[in-house]
Design a protein around this motif. Structure first.
Motif, PDB file in Angstrom:
ATOM      1  N   ASP A   1       0.872  -7.335   8.413  1.00 44.26           N
ATOM      2  CA  ASP A   1       0.628  -5.898   8.298  1.00 44.26           C
ATOM      3  C   ASP A   1       1.830  -5.036   8.660  1.00 44.26           C
ATOM      4  O   ASP A   1       1.741  -3.809   8.640  1.00 44.26           O
ATOM      5  CB  ASP A   1      -0.601  -5.506   9.123  1.00 44.26           C
ATOM      6  CG  ASP A   1      -1.885  -5.938   8.440  1.00 44.26           C
ATOM      7  OD1 ASP A   1      -1.930  -5.943   7.197  1.00 44.26           O
ATOM      8  OD2 ASP A   1      -2.842  -6.289   9.147  1.00 44.26           O
ATOM      9  N   SER A   2       2.971  -5.658   8.962  1.00 43.88           N
ATOM     10  CA  SER A   2       4.182  -4.864   9.153  1.00 43.88           C
ATOM     11  C   SER A   2       4.799  -4.495   7.795  1.00 43.88           C
ATOM     12  O   SER A   2       5.665  -3.636   7.724  1.00 43.88           O
ATOM     13  CB  SER A   2       5.193  -5.619  10.018  1.00 43.88           C
ATOM     14  OG  SER A   2       5.715  -6.740   9.317  1.00 43.88           O
ATOM     15  N   ILE A   3       4.324  -5.145   6.745  1.00 41.83           N
ATOM     16  CA  ILE A   3       4.795  -4.844   5.387  1.00 41.83           C
ATOM     17  C   ILE A   3       4.047  -3.618   4.870  1.00 41.83           C
ATOM     18  O   ILE A   3       2.823  -3.535   5.018  1.00 41.83           O
ATOM     19  CB  ILE A   3       4.545  -6.054   4.457  1.00 41.83           C
ATOM     20  CG1 ILE A   3       5.313  -7.278   4.959  1.00 41.83           C
ATOM     21  CG2 ILE A   3       4.890  -5.728   3.019  1.00 41.83           C
ATOM     22  CD1 ILE A   3       4.932  -8.563   4.253  1.00 41.83           C
ATOM     23  N   PRO A   4       4.744  -2.666   4.271  1.00 45.17           N
ATOM     24  CA  PRO A   4       4.055  -1.486   3.739  1.00 45.17           C
ATOM     25  C   PRO A   4       3.030  -1.867   2.659  1.00 45.17           C
ATOM     26  O   PRO A   4       3.221  -2.834   1.917  1.00 45.17           O
ATOM     27  CB  PRO A   4       5.183  -0.652   3.126  1.00 45.17           C
ATOM     28  CG  PRO A   4       6.434  -1.149   3.753  1.00 45.17           C
ATOM     29  CD  PRO A   4       6.198  -2.591   4.093  1.00 45.17           C
ATOM     30  N   THR A   5       1.959  -1.083   2.603  1.00 43.35           N
ATOM     31  CA  THR A   5       0.919  -1.301   1.601  1.00 43.35           C
ATOM     32  C   THR A   5       1.006  -0.215   0.528  1.00 43.35           C
ATOM     33  O   THR A   5       1.639   0.825   0.716  1.00 43.35           O
ATOM     34  CB  THR A   5      -0.485  -1.257   2.239  1.00 43.35           C
ATOM     35  OG1 THR A   5      -0.653   0.003   2.896  1.00 43.35           O
ATOM     36  CG2 THR A   5      -0.696  -2.396   3.223  1.00 43.35           C
ATOM     37  N   ILE A   6       0.334  -0.483  -0.573  1.00 41.45           N
ATOM     38  CA  ILE A   6       0.165   0.490  -1.647  1.00 41.45           C
ATOM     39  C   ILE A   6      -1.262   1.015  -1.527  1.00 41.45           C
ATOM     40  O   ILE A   6      -2.210   0.236  -1.423  1.00 41.45           O
ATOM     41  CB  ILE A   6       0.369  -0.179  -3.029  1.00 41.45           C
ATOM     42  CG1 ILE A   6       1.768  -0.765  -3.137  1.00 41.45           C
ATOM     43  CG2 ILE A   6       0.092   0.811  -4.152  1.00 41.45           C
ATOM     44  CD1 ILE A   6       1.950  -1.703  -4.323  1.00 41.45           C
ATOM     45  N   SER A   7      -1.434   2.338  -1.525  1.00 41.19           N
ATOM     46  CA  SER A   7      -2.770   2.928  -1.450  1.00 41.19           C
ATOM     47  C   SER A   7      -3.330   3.136  -2.848  1.00 41.19           C
ATOM     48  O   SER A   7      -2.623   3.581  -3.751  1.00 41.19           O
ATOM     49  CB  SER A   7      -2.739   4.267  -0.722  1.00 41.19           C
ATOM     50  OG  SER A   7      -2.462   4.061   0.635  1.00 41.19           O
ATOM     51  N   VAL A   8      -4.608   2.807  -2.989  1.00 39.06           N
ATOM     52  CA  VAL A   8      -5.304   2.923  -4.276  1.00 39.06           C
ATOM     53  C   VAL A   8      -6.638   3.608  -4.010  1.00 39.06           C
ATOM     54  O   VAL A   8      -7.290   3.337  -2.994  1.00 39.06           O
ATOM     55  CB  VAL A   8      -5.528   1.521  -4.893  1.00 39.06           C
ATOM     56  CG1 VAL A   8      -6.185   1.621  -6.242  1.00 39.06           C
ATOM     57  CG2 VAL A   8      -4.227   0.742  -4.980  1.00 39.06           C
ATOM     58  N   PHE A   9      -7.062   4.476  -4.929  1.00 34.32           N
ATOM     59  CA  PHE A   9      -8.347   5.173  -4.831  1.00 34.32           C
ATOM     60  C   PHE A   9      -9.182   4.794  -6.047  1.00 34.32           C
ATOM     61  O   PHE A   9      -8.760   5.000  -7.178  1.00 34.32           O
ATOM     62  CB  PHE A   9      -8.111   6.684  -4.755  1.00 34.32           C
ATOM     63  CG  PHE A   9      -9.322   7.497  -4.430  1.00 34.32           C
ATOM     64  CD1 PHE A   9     -10.097   7.226  -3.319  1.00 34.32           C
ATOM     65  CD2 PHE A   9      -9.679   8.569  -5.229  1.00 34.32           C
ATOM     66  CE1 PHE A   9     -11.211   7.996  -3.003  1.00 34.32           C
ATOM     67  CE2 PHE A   9     -10.784   9.347  -4.926  1.00 34.32           C
ATOM     68  CZ  PHE A   9     -11.552   9.062  -3.809  1.00 34.32           C
ATOM     69  N   GLU A  10     -10.350   4.215  -5.799  1.00 30.30           N
ATOM     70  CA  GLU A  10     -11.198   3.688  -6.871  1.00 30.30           C
ATOM     71  C   GLU A  10     -12.627   4.212  -6.703  1.00 30.30           C
ATOM     72  O   GLU A  10     -13.001   4.655  -5.621  1.00 30.30           O
ATOM     73  CB  GLU A  10     -11.228   2.156  -6.812  1.00 30.30           C
ATOM     74  CG  GLU A  10      -9.866   1.499  -6.704  1.00 30.30           C
ATOM     75  CD  GLU A  10      -9.304   1.048  -8.027  1.00 30.30           C
ATOM     76  OE1 GLU A  10     -10.075   0.578  -8.864  1.00 30.30           O
ATOM     77  OE2 GLU A  10      -8.089   1.153  -8.214  1.00 30.30           O
ATOM     78  N   GLN A  11     -13.411   4.109  -7.780  1.00 30.68           N
ATOM     79  CA  GLN A  11     -14.833   4.464  -7.716  1.00 30.68           C
ATOM     80  C   GLN A  11     -15.671   3.227  -7.994  1.00 30.68           C
ATOM     81  O   GLN A  11     -15.446   2.519  -8.987  1.00 30.68           O
ATOM     82  CB  GLN A  11     -15.187   5.564  -8.700  1.00 30.68           C
ATOM     83  CG  GLN A  11     -16.641   5.998  -8.553  1.00 30.68           C
ATOM     84  CD  GLN A  11     -16.989   7.241  -9.330  1.00 30.68           C
ATOM     85  OE1 GLN A  11     -16.320   7.604 -10.284  1.00 30.68           O
ATOM     86  NE2 GLN A  11     -18.056   7.903  -8.914  1.00 30.68           N
ATOM     87  N   ILE A  12     -16.645   2.981  -7.125  1.00 29.62           N
ATOM     88  CA  ILE A  12     -17.550   1.841  -7.303  1.00 29.62           C
ATOM     89  C   ILE A  12     -18.484   2.145  -8.470  1.00 29.62           C
ATOM     90  O   ILE A  12     -19.165   3.175  -8.479  1.00 29.62           O
ATOM     91  CB  ILE A  12     -18.356   1.567  -6.014  1.00 29.62           C
ATOM     92  CG1 ILE A  12     -17.410   1.273  -4.844  1.00 29.62           C
ATOM     93  CG2 ILE A  12     -19.340   0.414  -6.237  1.00 29.62           C
ATOM     94  CD1 ILE A  12     -18.104   1.239  -3.486  1.00 29.62           C
ATOM     95  N   THR A  13     -18.512   1.257  -9.443  1.00 33.19           N
ATOM     96  CA  THR A  13     -19.330   1.481 -10.642  1.00 33.19           C
ATOM     97  C   THR A  13     -20.562   0.592 -10.713  1.00 33.19           C
ATOM     98  O   THR A  13     -21.558   0.969 -11.301  1.00 33.19           O
ATOM     99  CB  THR A  13     -18.488   1.253 -11.913  1.00 33.19           C
ATOM    100  OG1 THR A  13     -17.929  -0.063 -11.860  1.00 33.19           O
ATOM    101  CG2 THR A  13     -17.376   2.285 -12.024  1.00 33.19           C
TER     102      THR A  13
END
Length: 173
Positions: A82-94
């Motif tokens: 978790d010291s590695i940067p993450t990519i943030s994603v925003f999704e909708q549960i379908t």
């Protein structure tokens, strides 16, 4: 083995896939799959996945429900570090289909840019184990950038999530 994933509704230049047999009953695998707060313990791809409202406020109940949203933090390539940067994603549960062992979400980005639909499914094998399957198809103009820059690491991420789920659930037995 027959698939439990529904047929794709579109095609795109990038598709991520993974499947693995897990030595545990379907109900245990399903419970782990939808237990998003446990993801940091075992998921090297999706390091955090929080059920939210449309304004990204976390819901008190983190059980996935249709039309809620997800704020995801992902590692591409996969890593438990978790010291590695993450990519943030925003999704909708379908779709949340416990009777069918399936859950799905879509990207909230404009579909002309990136149309993405992620399905995950679990089903019983003849010998009482569980088949886990995952598929995400990327279309739209942005899918070509995904293909060019991260498609290989994205595929590794899907496989790493499947392997992580297997290790996690089998360690619970």
């Amino acid at each position: 083995m027959p698939t439990n994933l529904p047929p794709p509704t579109y095609t795109g230049p990038v598709q991520g896939n993974a499947s693995i047999v897990i030595d545990a009953p379907v109900d245990k695998v399903w419970s782990a799959l939808i237990d998003f707060p446990s993801y940091p313990q075992w998921n090297p791809f999706v390091r955090s996945q929080v059920v939210t409202d449309k304004d990204k406020n976390p819901l008190a109940d983190q059980t996935p429900v249709e039309n809620a949203f997800l704020v995801m933090k992902v590692h591409i390539p996969p890593s438990l570090d978790d010291s590695i940067p993450t990519i943030s994603v925003f999704e909708q549960i379908t779709h949340v289909q416990p009777d069918l062992g399936r859950v799905a979400w879509n990207s909230t980005l404009p579909s002309w840019f990136v149309k993405a639909e992620r399905w995950q499914a679990v089903s019983a094998t003849e010998d009482g184990k569980t088949l886990y399957e995952s598929r995400e198809i990327f279309a739209g103009s942005g899918a070509y950038a995904i293909k060019l820059f991260i498609s290989g690491d994205l595929e590794k991420s899907f496989v790493a999530q499947a392997e992580g789920l297997k290790s996690y659930v089998e360690s619970l037995n």
